[in-house]
Scaffold this motif. Structure first.
Motif, mmCIF file in Angstrom:
data_model
loop_
_atom_site.group_PDB
_atom_site.id
_atom_site.type_symbol
_atom_site.label_atom_id
_atom_site.label_comp_id
_atom_site.label_asym_id
_atom_site.label_seq_id
_atom_site.Cartn_x
_atom_site.Cartn_y
_atom_site.Cartn_z
ATOM 1 N N ILE A 1 57.134 91.027 56.082
ATOM 2 C CA ILE A 1 56.454 90.238 57.101
ATOM 3 C C ILE A 1 55.429 91.185 57.722
ATOM 4 N N ALA A 2 54.165 90.755 57.804
ATOM 5 C CA ALA A 2 53.114 91.658 58.266
ATOM 6 C C ALA A 2 52.580 91.232 59.631
ATOM 7 N N LYS A 26 55.923 87.276 52.749
ATOM 8 C CA LYS A 26 56.451 85.929 52.917
ATOM 9 C C LYS A 26 55.955 85.249 54.180
ATOM 10 N N ALA A 27 55.486 86.033 55.154
ATOM 11 C CA ALA A 27 55.023 85.428 56.404
ATOM 12 C C ALA A 27 54.220 86.445 57.204
ATOM 13 N N GLU A 81 45.946 79.768 52.090
ATOM 14 C CA GLU A 81 46.909 80.367 51.158
ATOM 15 C C GLU A 81 48.301 79.760 51.310
ATOM 16 N N GLY A 82 48.469 78.894 52.319
ATOM 17 C CA GLY A 82 49.788 78.319 52.578
ATOM 18 C C GLY A 82 50.793 79.372 53.036
ATOM 19 N N MET A 83 50.286 80.422 53.696
ATOM 20 C CA MET A 83 51.156 81.505 54.159
ATOM 21 C C MET A 83 51.764 81.123 55.518
ATOM 22 N N PRO A 84 53.094 81.073 55.617
ATOM 23 C CA PRO A 84 53.692 80.765 56.920
ATOM 24 C C PRO A 84 53.289 81.828 57.945
ATOM 25 N N TRP A 142 62.227 83.761 65.304
ATOM 26 C CA TRP A 142 61.336 83.299 64.228
ATOM 27 C C TRP A 142 61.520 84.146 62.973
ATOM 28 N N ILE A 143 61.625 85.466 63.148
ATOM 29 C CA ILE A 143 61.827 86.361 61.999
ATOM 30 C C ILE A 143 63.158 86.018 61.313
#
Ligand code: GTP
Ligand code: MG
Length: 201
Positions: A26-27, A107-108, A133-136, A188-189
């Motif tokens: 997760i970035a 992933k997000a 990109e449809g990145m959550p 959220w994570i």
């Protein structure tokens, strides 16, 4: 979720230098000086595992941290500081688009904007890429301690309007100094990790 361990892994100059292997990541993304490194430190409960600096553009590499031996948190290079030459902006664009498209482990995203300012052109561009990109992603308004309670709702409305977000999209009001939003982000994570976990056989 609860953070039980965190360690620095490596600092990558580009997508090719990112850690191999299946560990998901997760970035944390946002313009320079928005508070990415501070948020990461406050999230993991460490004062300075990620370097914080008064000099915009300090973090020009992708810094990897291993959390709970379970996932990577990545402190991304900041964008859009005033003195950046056009060549540096172009390099950032290439790097970020490559990272978003090619990094399967990602992933997000935790996308940061400064609660005191209108989102910038690059903030809009970044959010648009994530959507395309449809990145959550979760949107976080940083340095909320610098706004009075009465100013916060207006600031959130401005962010929603300028980024053209759906009215239903929540914004986490965050302060690395006062701790606002930390629990919300951790939750959220936790949910994100659950949603990408391998289904049990
Ligand atoms: P780059 O690495 O240059 O891209 O910056 P960054 O996004 O990592 O920002 P950083 O965490 O280094 O913070 C920049 C400045 O903002 C520092 O002086 C921090 O102390 C300050 N700052 C960060 N978060 C907060 C916050 O929640 N509240 C307040 N008041 N100041 C903050
Ligand atoms: Mg930083």
């Amino acid at each position: 979720m609860k953070i039980t361990s965190v360690e620095f892994v490596l600092s990558a100059g580009g997508v090719r230098e990112c850690p191999p292997g299946p560990m998901i990541e997760i970035a944390v993304s946002g313009r320079s000086n928005v508070g990415k490194s501070s948020l990461l430190n406050s999230l993991v409960g460490r004062k300075a595992i990620a370097k914080v600096s008064g000099t915009p553009g300090k973090t020009q590499r992708l810094n990897y941290f291993l959390v709970n031996q379970r996932f990577h948190l990545v402190d991304l290079p900041g964008y859009g500081f005033a003195k950046a030459p056009e060549s540096m902006r172009a390099q950032w664009r290439r790097m970020m688009q490559g990272y978003l498209r090619e990094r399967g482990q990602l992933k997000a995203m935790i996308q940061l904007v400064d609660s005191r300012h209108e989102p910038s052109r690059e903030d809009c561009e970044m959010v648009r890429w994530l959507q395309d990109e449809g990145m959550p992603f979760v949107l976080v308004a940083t340095k909320i301690d610098k706004l009075r309670a009465g100013q916060r709702l207006t600031a959130m409305r401005t962010i929603t309007r300028v980024l053209e977000l759906p009215a239903s999209q929540p914004i986490v009001q965050h302060s690395s100094e006062a701790g606002d939003g930390r629990g919300e982000l951790l939750a959220w994570i936790g949910e994100t990790l659950e949603s990408v976990a391998e289904p049990h056989p």
